[in-house]
Design a protein around this motif. Sequence first.
Motif, PDB file in Angstrom:
ATOM      1  N   UNK A 211       0.939  -1.376   0.015  1.00 43.49           N
ATOM      2  CA  UNK A 211      -0.057   0.328   0.078  1.00 43.49           C
ATOM      3  C   UNK A 211       0.803   1.301   0.061  1.00 43.49           C
ATOM      4  N   UNK A 212       0.757   2.101  -1.171  1.00 47.71           N
ATOM      5  CA  UNK A 212       1.648   3.278  -1.072  1.00 47.71           C
ATOM      6  C   UNK A 212       0.865   4.423  -0.764  1.00 47.71           C
ATOM      7  N   UNK A 213       1.401   5.431  -0.035  1.00 48.88           N
ATOM      8  CA  UNK A 213       0.854   6.570   0.571  1.00 48.88           C
ATOM      9  C   UNK A 213       1.061   7.564  -0.649  1.00 48.88           C
ATOM     10  N   UNK A 214      -0.071   8.118  -1.270  1.00 47.38           N
ATOM     11  CA  UNK A 214      -0.175   9.088  -2.362  1.00 47.38           C
ATOM     12  C   UNK A 214      -1.013  10.167  -1.761  1.00 47.38           C
ATOM     13  N   UNK A 215      -0.360  11.191  -1.196  1.00 49.58           N
ATOM     14  CA  UNK A 215      -0.880  12.731  -0.536  1.00 49.58           C
ATOM     15  C   UNK A 215      -2.031  12.119   0.162  1.00 49.58           C
ATOM     16  N   UNK A 216      -1.531  11.199   1.171  1.00 46.99           N
ATOM     17  CA  UNK A 216      -2.594  10.672   2.505  1.00 46.99           C
ATOM     18  C   UNK A 216      -3.646   9.882   1.860  1.00 46.99           C
ATOM     19  N   UNK A 217      -3.612   9.293   0.523  1.00 46.51           N
ATOM     20  CA  UNK A 217      -4.477   8.362   0.072  1.00 46.51           C
ATOM     21  C   UNK A 217      -3.722   7.128  -0.220  1.00 46.51           C
ATOM     22  N   UNK A 218      -4.515   6.043  -0.215  1.00 41.04           N
ATOM     23  CA  UNK A 218      -3.674   4.808  -0.431  1.00 41.04           C
ATOM     24  C   UNK A 218      -3.989   4.441  -1.818  1.00 41.04           C
ATOM     25  N   UNK A 219      -2.925   3.531  -2.196  1.00 43.34           N
ATOM     26  CA  UNK A 219      -2.816   3.090  -3.775  1.00 43.34           C
ATOM     27  C   UNK A 219      -2.070   1.573  -3.523  1.00 43.34           C
ATOM     28  N   UNK A 220      -2.856   0.557  -4.037  1.00 47.09           N
ATOM     29  CA  UNK A 220      -2.073  -0.657  -3.949  1.00 47.09           C
ATOM     30  C   UNK A 220      -1.369  -0.899  -5.167  1.00 47.09           C
ATOM     31  N   UNK A 221      -0.056  -1.406  -4.910  1.00 46.29           N
ATOM     32  CA  UNK A 221       0.856  -1.132  -6.233  1.00 46.29           C
ATOM     33  C   UNK A 221       1.618  -2.707  -5.990  1.00 46.29           C
ATOM     34  N   UNK A 222       1.191  -3.610  -6.979  1.00 43.46           N
ATOM     35  CA  UNK A 222       1.398  -4.809  -7.298  1.00 43.46           C
ATOM     36  C   UNK A 222       3.234  -4.860  -7.403  1.00 43.46           C
TER      37      UNK A 222
END
Length: 397
Positions: free
Chosen positions: A337-348
């Motif tokens: 789970x990557x933090x992108x400006x306090x939002x979560x993005x799942x990165x395989x």
Amino acid sequence: MKRVIRQYGRKSALAIVMIVMLGLLGFVFLRSGPLAPITITAVNVEKRAIQPSLFGIGTVEARYTHKIGPTVAGRVKRVEVQTGDVVKQGQILAEIDPIDFEEKIHALDASVKRAGANILGAEANTQESQARKKFAELQVKRYEQLLPSRVISEEAMEVKRQDLRIAQANAIAAQANLDAMRDEQQRTRAERDGMARQKSNLRLLSPVDGIVMRREIDPATTVVAGQAVLEIVEPSSIWINARFDQQRAFGLTSSLAVQISLHTRASALPGKIVRIEPHADSVTEELLAKISFGHLPQPLPSIGELVEVNVVMPSQKIMPVVPNASLQRLQGQLGVWKLNQEKLQFVPVKIGISDLAGNVQVLEGLQGGERIVVHSFKKLNTASRIKVVDQLAGTSK
């Protein structure tokens, strides 16, 4: 009028209290209830080389184990050693009661002598048949010289020739009988020698310098051919049969240095990988390897003792590295789970090797410098509200 004002004041106060309580309830609901943000810890992805280490477990074994036992059935007469005794090559370990071996050997000795006497008779018979053959040959030759002068008849000549053929056949038979007698004597002598060797094998000797690991049989016990009475192990052949996870064993080769931790020793011992077994365990998905000690520990470890081994692998090139705890699975994909400006993005991601500190090499999916989630209080999704903290409650740094 005053009564109306009093009633209105009470209603206002009650409304204010209700509003305050609803506000407090909403605050608690948003801060610590189901809609509260999920606390997480995060780190920045580093690019560096890691020193991978491979952990495995194994058991102490012996490369060569000598199981000592009789070659014939018998009763154990005596056992000279106990478990743990150090023995020398050629030392008597135990003895089997010979029972009737002496009588059998004496009987075969008599058979050898009788065969010798039969050979003497056969030799005399052969000499006699050879003499008759030579006499018959001379007679035929003399009659052949007299036949042209008609001193003898054709019938007399034919009789002498028949006598010669009979003498030749008798000579062949006598020689064959002599050869059979000699073969019989040789067979009997070989049987006698084999019986003598079997008797000598009733004394169980140590084939090597070693240690008695097992004493399976006590005196007066009946054993069968091939049954082990004692088990001898060469100290120099003691090594470790280790198992490693197949998914983490990339780059595992022979001659790599290892640290061996015996359960009965306080400190680790040096060693190295002797060989990687050509077959693996398909059930546990493990590779098998043999590991030797740099120096044999004293006292020697027990056969079957559990050990832990750490293999120091060669250093790898600089790549993004993440903590193993940050790896998650979402819909069958491994990623972070990557933090992108306090939002979560799942990165395989595609991972490589790891070290014993819990760091994992990332081959694909991250470039380095990204901020990722390491731990979370609850399961995350892309819509989760989060709060970054230094440490989750109830965990240690």
